[in-house]
Design a protein around this motif. Sequence first.
Motif, PDB file in Angstrom:
ATOM      1  N   LYS A  63       0.847  -1.204   0.000  1.00 41.71           N
ATOM      2  CA  LYS A  63       0.000   0.000   0.000  1.00 41.71           C
ATOM      3  C   LYS A  63       0.879   1.248   0.000  1.00 41.71           C
ATOM      4  O   LYS A  63       0.624   2.199  -0.729  1.00 41.71           O
ATOM      5  N   LEU A  68       0.312  -2.108  -4.655  1.00 37.82           N
ATOM      6  CA  LEU A  68      -0.997  -2.776  -4.595  1.00 37.82           C
ATOM      7  C   LEU A  68      -1.915  -2.245  -5.696  1.00 37.82           C
ATOM      8  O   LEU A  68      -2.515  -3.022  -6.444  1.00 37.82           O
ATOM      9  N   ASP A  69      -1.962  -0.915  -5.805  1.00 36.18           N
ATOM     10  CA  ASP A  69      -2.804  -0.314  -6.853  1.00 36.18           C
ATOM     11  C   ASP A  69      -2.336  -0.748  -8.233  1.00 36.18           C
ATOM     12  O   ASP A  69      -3.154  -1.024  -9.110  1.00 36.18           O
ATOM     13  N   TYR A 181      -7.753  -5.138   1.584  1.00 37.08           N
ATOM     14  CA  TYR A 181      -6.951  -4.690   0.440  1.00 37.08           C
ATOM     15  C   TYR A 181      -7.776  -4.252  -0.760  1.00 37.08           C
ATOM     16  O   TYR A 181      -7.224  -3.778  -1.747  1.00 37.08           O
TER      17      TYR A 181
END
Length: 284
Positions: A63, A68-69, A181
């Motif tokens: 993150k 993660l994105d 998440y």
Amino acid sequence: MKKILALAMAVVMLLCVVSCGSKQSNVKVYTEYELTAEKYAFAIAKENTALMTAANELLAELKANGELDKIINSFFDGTATFEYENPIPSAPTGADKANYLVVATNAYFPPFEYYNGSKLTGVDMKIASLLAEKLGKTLYINDMEFDSVITSVKNGESDIGMAGMTVNEERKKTIDFTTEYYESAQVLIVREDDKVFAECKSADDIIAKLGEQDKEFKVGTQNGTTGFMFSNGDEGFGYDGFKNLTTSGYTTGALAVLDLANGKVDAVIIDKQPAIMIAKSTNK
Ligand code: ARG
């Protein structure tokens, strides 16, 4: 005589395959009308605090550095290249198990877990590979029915459930969840020519329409999922459900959508991103 009968039956069946096949409709997803608000996390046995710490550390890192994105977006837009093949034919047992991170999933849930031919891929599978790497273990992906994932983690057959799994209080009684998440929602899929929901302008409109249907109206869902509970009702999980209509459980969301396209159910309720991906491949 018997031969003639068998031949006649074969002809009828062939005709049905041809004509029934051509009757398959395209489907459409009401992506804007979110019927629920859900968050995904990974499931770990309550006593396994070391794995919980490692998984939460990894999620925090991913993150913080924006990875993660990036991972999520790459599987949504189709640019992801990650694929995995288990190095051994069946789940490790006995002493060998300590060398593996055994991940319980149901790999019929794109873009979170799915097959590219014989290889496993998806957001959760990519994160699973990073977790195995962090732990210095070999990844083994234990593909099973979705409603077996929590049991497999609880009884120690698998170390962690990574299955686009929605956090809820009832599941928390059995296993612990990592930090969340991803945010998701249940959405409705219908045939392109559907008239029932055509006038709906909001999630509330869809919910009201669902409430007006009778037992003849069939909603397809995947067994054990929050979509099933939302449609069918589940006291323990706190869903009233729609007792007026018929909820059908399928082993995968894709099979439910196929039955929708073939006119065997009237709607499907499933998580939003899988809905978009499954609809796309059904309409091909
Ligand atoms: N988010 C829903 C749930 O937790 C559906 C998950 C289905 N996942 C899968 N890998 N088939 O119930």
